[in-house]
Each structure stands twice: as structure tokens, then as C-alpha cells.
Design a protein around this motif. Structure first.
Motif, PDB file in Angstrom:
ATOM      1  N   ARG A   1       0.826  -1.209   0.000  1.00 44.27           N
ATOM      2  CA  ARG A   1       0.000   0.000   0.000  1.00 44.27           C
ATOM      3  C   ARG A   1       0.861   1.261   0.000  1.00 44.27           C
ATOM      4  NH1 ARG A   1      -3.099  -3.116   3.706  1.00 44.27           N
ATOM      5  NH2 ARG A   1      -5.177  -3.617   2.906  1.00 44.27           N
ATOM      6  N   LEU A   2       1.965   1.222   0.730  1.00 47.39           N
ATOM      7  CA  LEU A   2       2.828   2.397   0.819  1.00 47.39           C
ATOM      8  C   LEU A   2       3.446   2.753  -0.522  1.00 47.39           C
ATOM      9  CD1 LEU A   2       4.681   1.707   4.204  1.00 47.39           C
ATOM     10  CD2 LEU A   2       2.687   3.160   3.796  1.00 47.39           C
ATOM     11  N   VAL A   3       3.555   1.768  -1.405  1.00 47.95           N
ATOM     12  CA  VAL A   3       4.112   2.011  -2.737  1.00 47.95           C
ATOM     13  C   VAL A   3       3.012   2.300  -3.749  1.00 47.95           C
ATOM     14  CG1 VAL A   3       5.464   1.008  -4.620  1.00 47.95           C
ATOM     15  CG2 VAL A   3       6.110   0.559  -2.240  1.00 47.95           C
ATOM     16  N   SER A   4       1.963   1.506  -3.706  1.00 52.21           N
ATOM     17  CA  SER A   4       0.892   1.613  -4.695  1.00 52.21           C
ATOM     18  C   SER A   4       0.159   2.945  -4.626  1.00 52.21           C
ATOM     19  CB  SER A   4      -0.100   0.465  -4.503  1.00 52.21           C
ATOM     20  OG  SER A   4      -1.230   0.612  -5.325  1.00 52.21           O
ATOM     21  N   GLY A   5      -0.115   3.427  -3.407  1.00 55.39           N
ATOM     22  CA  GLY A   5      -0.860   4.681  -3.262  1.00 55.39           C
ATOM     23  C   GLY A   5      -0.205   5.851  -3.963  1.00 55.39           C
ATOM     24  N   PRO A   6       1.071   6.166  -3.652  1.00 55.70           N
ATOM     25  CA  PRO A   6       1.735   7.289  -4.341  1.00 55.70           C
ATOM     26  C   PRO A   6       1.884   7.075  -5.841  1.00 55.70           C
ATOM     27  CG  PRO A   6       2.891   6.744  -2.305  1.00 55.70           C
ATOM     28  CD  PRO A   6       1.861   5.665  -2.521  1.00 55.70           C
ATOM     29  N   LEU A   7       2.155   5.845  -6.277  1.00 52.45           N
ATOM     30  CA  LEU A   7       2.322   5.608  -7.712  1.00 52.45           C
ATOM     31  C   LEU A   7       1.032   5.890  -8.481  1.00 52.45           C
ATOM     32  CD1 LEU A   7       4.525   2.368  -7.912  1.00 52.45           C
ATOM     33  CD2 LEU A   7       5.170   4.714  -8.475  1.00 52.45           C
ATOM     34  N   CYS A   8      -0.087   5.387  -7.971  1.00 53.35           N
ATOM     35  CA  CYS A   8      -1.369   5.618  -8.642  1.00 53.35           C
ATOM     36  C   CYS A   8      -1.788   7.078  -8.546  1.00 53.35           C
ATOM     37  CB  CYS A   8      -2.446   4.716  -8.051  1.00 53.35           C
ATOM     38  SG  CYS A   8      -2.233   2.972  -8.443  1.00 53.35           S
ATOM     39  N   GLY A   9      -1.480   7.728  -7.426  1.00 54.76           N
ATOM     40  CA  GLY A   9      -1.772   9.154  -7.309  1.00 54.76           C
ATOM     41  C   GLY A   9      -1.002   9.966  -8.331  1.00 54.76           C
ATOM     42  N   ARG A  10       0.265   9.620  -8.511  1.00 56.94           N
ATOM     43  CA  ARG A  10       1.079  10.334  -9.504  1.00 56.94           C
ATOM     44  C   ARG A  10       0.552  10.083 -10.913  1.00 56.94           C
ATOM     45  NH1 ARG A  10       2.461  14.431 -10.712  1.00 56.94           N
ATOM     46  NH2 ARG A  10       4.357  14.897 -11.880  1.00 56.94           N
ATOM     47  N   LEU A  11       0.159   8.826 -11.199  1.00 58.34           N
ATOM     48  CA  LEU A  11      -0.410   8.496 -12.511  1.00 58.34           C
ATOM     49  C   LEU A  11      -1.671   9.304 -12.774  1.00 58.34           C
ATOM     50  CD1 LEU A  11      -0.611   6.709 -15.064  1.00 58.34           C
ATOM     51  CD2 LEU A  11      -1.873   5.048 -13.676  1.00 58.34           C
ATOM     52  N   ALA A  12      -2.514   9.425 -11.761  1.00 55.04           N
ATOM     53  CA  ALA A  12      -3.756  10.178 -11.912  1.00 55.04           C
ATOM     54  C   ALA A  12      -3.473  11.650 -12.205  1.00 55.04           C
ATOM     55  CB  ALA A  12      -4.607  10.048 -10.653  1.00 55.04           C
TER      56      ALA A  12
ATOM     57  N   ALA B   1      -2.888  -3.600  -3.214  1.00 54.34           N
ATOM     58  CA  ALA B   1      -2.357  -2.622  -4.175  1.00 54.34           C
ATOM     59  C   ALA B   1      -3.473  -1.864  -4.876  1.00 54.34           C
ATOM     60  CB  ALA B   1      -1.479  -3.344  -5.196  1.00 54.34           C
ATOM     61  N   ALA B   2      -4.564  -2.565  -5.212  1.00 57.62           N
ATOM     62  CA  ALA B   2      -5.686  -1.907  -5.886  1.00 57.62           C
ATOM     63  C   ALA B   2      -6.462  -1.009  -4.935  1.00 57.62           C
ATOM     64  CB  ALA B   2      -6.617  -2.960  -6.499  1.00 57.62           C
ATOM     65  N   LEU B   3      -6.572  -1.413  -3.670  1.00 56.10           N
ATOM     66  CA  LEU B   3      -7.332  -0.624  -2.697  1.00 56.10           C
ATOM     67  C   LEU B   3      -6.601   0.637  -2.253  1.00 56.10           C
ATOM     68  CD1 LEU B   3      -8.998  -3.010  -0.063  1.00 56.10           C
ATOM     69  CD2 LEU B   3     -10.137  -1.565  -1.747  1.00 56.10           C
ATOM     70  N   ALA B   4      -5.282   0.583  -2.205  1.00 57.94           N
ATOM     71  CA  ALA B   4      -4.490   1.654  -1.576  1.00 57.94           C
ATOM     72  C   ALA B   4      -4.821   3.056  -2.076  1.00 57.94           C
ATOM     73  CB  ALA B   4      -3.005   1.357  -1.754  1.00 57.94           C
ATOM     74  N   PRO B   5      -4.963   3.284  -3.393  1.00 56.98           N
ATOM     75  CA  PRO B   5      -5.143   4.664  -3.844  1.00 56.98           C
ATOM     76  C   PRO B   5      -6.566   5.206  -3.773  1.00 56.98           C
ATOM     77  CG  PRO B   5      -4.574   3.200  -5.684  1.00 56.98           C
ATOM     78  CD  PRO B   5      -4.863   2.358  -4.508  1.00 56.98           C
TER      79      PRO B   5
END
Length: 384
Positions: free
Chosen positions: A50-61, A103-107
Motif C-alpha cells: 500500500r505504501l508504494v501503490s498509493g503514491p504511484l497511482c496518485g502520480r499516474l492520476a 495494491a488496488a485498494l491503496a489509492p
């Protein structure tokens, strides 16, 4: 349908899905044959992902400026992956699926917050209090947790996976109905411009760094309470029923602050003042926790959770709305969540050693963290 009602629907479905799964997910994995050590590894790995997936998906968005689409895609993917838990067997398969699910839930909460905050703050036609939708989420979480017990009693543990996935699927549809994030031309960029670079651009902003630090200290200070409060109370003879009431008090206070008390408090004291108040309340709360297990005293301080969590969160959201430009809204929310989550994880580990060595006096360390946050709020009073 108004923007407020669309966000209320989204948050109700999203947090109800969390509430349904949270109480019984460990029991579901245990029923599939996982040993305690395997359960610990499974949940720890999910937290790390979650600590990795959240920022990555936020940046993608932010890079694609498609916050709604990324939110809907992640929510739908989480629902689909959750259903994969039903036929899965063996530690390897359950670990893989649960990591993908995490990973899917995190962002999704950070993306929803970025959209809701943008509409609440900057859209003149849709303007509403962000606390109303976030309070709906907290109330829906409680409702989901209560319903899950009835569902498990009637249809068994696998039923919560089905209900969790169904609620997430509905939330994915609701995500596509909420307003888009306000465009840069409609949003006054209050903070001074920084060099491009996404995460680095945000971290170069002193006010944003200070918001992250204050929130990490105060929210992280909850780590010992979440891990050891009930253990401490039970050892002192507090009955499970009384412990349940004490815990419910804090959640009820959270909902009350989000819906009623928080928004006018932020307007009256300004975000920095509310953050200072929340940190001070944290000092009082943890000192009392360290000194006594008297049920009356605990009943009086548990509602301070409304300040140490809900009011602090509202104040941070209000500041982030004016110090972060719209094209970095999702990244900012992800970093804010990352800072609090990482600090909480580290302090949870530290709490184990503190409680083993100091017992209840370990709560005084949590009080010191809150005390350290109070002077940091002074730098947030400047008008930019």
C-alpha cells in the motif's frame, strides 16, 4: 443529482466495503488454514505494498489528469481481485491475491479525497463541506462492520468477500458520476510556484512538508492506542462490553466532528489553530491513558479522538487545498497518506517494545510526539 449527493454515495459505498471486510478478514484467512505467522506476513506485506501503490497511482492520476477514471479502475479491480480469494487455497495463492487486492485498494481513498476536496473548496456551483462526505464514510464503516456480523452469522465467512466486492463494484460506478477535479484556470494557486517534478515539487514546498510532519506526529501517536489500549484495559479489569463502548465513543466522536463540529471549528480557529488544538488534545489524551484505567476517566477522554483524528484531518485537508496546485492534488493526497501510514507503522513496531518495557507509561512517549507537533503549527499561520 447534486455533487454532494454523488460524493455521499461514493463514500458510503466505499467505506461500507471497508467496514464489511475489516472485522472478519483475518478470520477468513485463518479458516483457510493460515497459521498466525503466515497471517502476520500476509498483512505486513499488504501494508508495505500500500505504501508504494498509493503514491504511484496518485502520480499516474495527476499526470493523466484522469482522477475519476483511475479511481473507478482501481475500485473495480479491487472488487474483481477480492472475488479471487473465494476459490484460492494455500498460503502462496492467498498471499498473492491479497497483495494484489491491497495494491488496488491503496489509492482509492486518497483519489476520492482529492476529488471531494477539489469540489468542496474550488467549485462554486458544487461547494459543500468536505467533512460531510468524510463523516458519511466513517458512519458507513460502522454500519458495514455491524452488518458484517449478521452476514457471517447467516451465510458464513465467504459471504463477506462477496458483499465487499459488491459494494466496491457499486463504488466504482459511483466514482464515474462525481464531478471532475476543478481545472487550473478556476483554482487560485496560493502557494508559490515550484520547479516541476511531481513528488519533488511538493516536497520542496515548506508548508506542505510541515503539514505532513504535524499529521505524521499526531496521527502516528495513535499507534500505541490502537495496538494496546484494549490489552491495557482488559489487564486492569475493564470488561469487554465496557471496552467496546469506550472504542465506540471515539468513533462516534469522529463522526460528530466530521459532520457538525469540525467545519465551523476550522473556520473559527483557522486550520493551523485546529491542528494545534488537535495536538494539545493528543497530549491530554495519552497522558490520561498512561495514568489511569478508571472507566469514567477513559470515557471522558475517548471522545478526544474527534479532535486528534477528525479535526486534524479536516484542517490538513483545508490547508492542502490552498497550498497545492490542482495538477498535483492526487499526488499530494497520496503523500499525505503515505507519511501518516509509514509513521504509524514504525510507531506500531516501537510501541511493542515500549509497552513491554514501560507498560502504560509508554503512552507518555505518544504524548511527547503530540507536544512536539504543537510548535510546528505556528509556521502554518502565515498567509501565502
Amino acid at each position: 443529482m447534486s455533487a454532494l449527493r454523488r460524493f455521499v454515495a461514493l463514500y458510503a459505498l466505499m467505506y461500507a466495503a471497508f467496514g464489511v471486510s475489516s472485522p472478519f478478514l483475518p478470520a477468513f484467512f485463518e479458516a483457510r488454514g493460515l497459521a498466525p505467522e503466515e497471517l502476520g506476513l500476509l498483512f505486513a506485506t499488504g501494508t508495505a505494498v500500500r505504501l508504494v501503490s498509493g503514491p504511484l497511482c496518485g502520480r499516474l492520476a495527476d499526470l493523466t489528469q484522469a482522477l475519476r477514471a483511475v479511481l473507478a479502475a482501481c475500485t473495480a479491480l479491487a472488487a474483481l481481485v477480492a472475488l479471487g480469494l473465494l476459490p484460492a487455497a494455500g498460503f502462496g495463492a492467498l498471499l498473492t491475491i491479497s497483495v494484489l487486492h491491497a495494491a488496488a485498494l491503496a489509492p482509492i481513498t486518497t483519489l476520492a479525497d482529492a476529488l471531494a476536496l477539489g469540489a468542496a473548496t474550488h467549485d462554486a456551483e458544487a461547494r459543500f463541506e468536505y467533512g460531510w462526505v468524510r463523516g458519511t464514510g466513517s458512519a458507513a464503516f460502522i454500519a458495514g462492520a455491524l452488518v458484517s456480523g449478521q452476514v457471517v452469522g447467516a451465510w458464513g465467512l465467504p459471504s463477506i468477500i462477496v458483499l465487499h466486492a459488491a459494494l466496491l463494484s457499486a463504488a466504482a460506478g459511483a466514482a464515474m458520476l462525481v464531478p471532475r477535479l476543478a481545472g487550473p484556470e478556476r483554482v487560485p494557486i496560493v502557494a508559490a510556484p515550484a520547479a516541476p517534478g511531481g513528488v519533488l515539487e511538493l516536497l520542496r514546498r515548506p508548508l506542505f512538508r510541515r503539514v505532513m510532519l504535524v499529521s505524521a506526529l499526531v496521527l502516528g501517536s495513535h499507534a500505541m492506542h490502537d495496538a494496546f489500549a484494549v490489552i491495557r484495559w482488559s489487564a486492569a479489569g475493564v470488561t469487554p462490553a465496557a471496552a467496546s463502548v469506550l472504542w465506540s465513543e471515539s468513533v462516534a466522536a469522529e463522526v460528530l466532528v466530521f459532520f457538525v463540529l469540525g467545519p465551523p471549528l476550522v473556520r473559527r480557529l483557522a486550520p493551523a489553530g485546529v491542528m494545534a488544538l488537535a495536538a494539545t488534545a493528543g497530549v491530554l489524551r495519552w497522558v490520561i491513558m498512561a495514568l489511569t484505567t478508571d472507566v469514567i476517566a477513559l470515557a471522558l477522554v475517548q471522545p478526544l479522538h474527534g479532535l486528534t483524528f477528525a479535526a486534524l484531518h479536516l484542517a490538513c485537508m483545508r490547508l492542502i487545498a490552498v497550498i497545492v496546485p490542482p495538477h498535483l492534488a492526487a499526488t499530494a493526497q497520496a503523500l499525505y497518506a503515505l507519511g501518516a501510514a509509514a509513521t504509524t507503522a514504525l510507531l506500531t513496531l516501537a510501541s511493542g517494545r515500549l509497552y513491554a518495557r514501560l507498560g502504560a507509561e509508554g503512552f507518555l512517549v505518544m504524548a511527547l510526539l503530540c507536544a512536539a507537533a504543537v510548535p510546528l503549527t505556528l509556521g502554518l499561520r502565515r498567509r501565502r
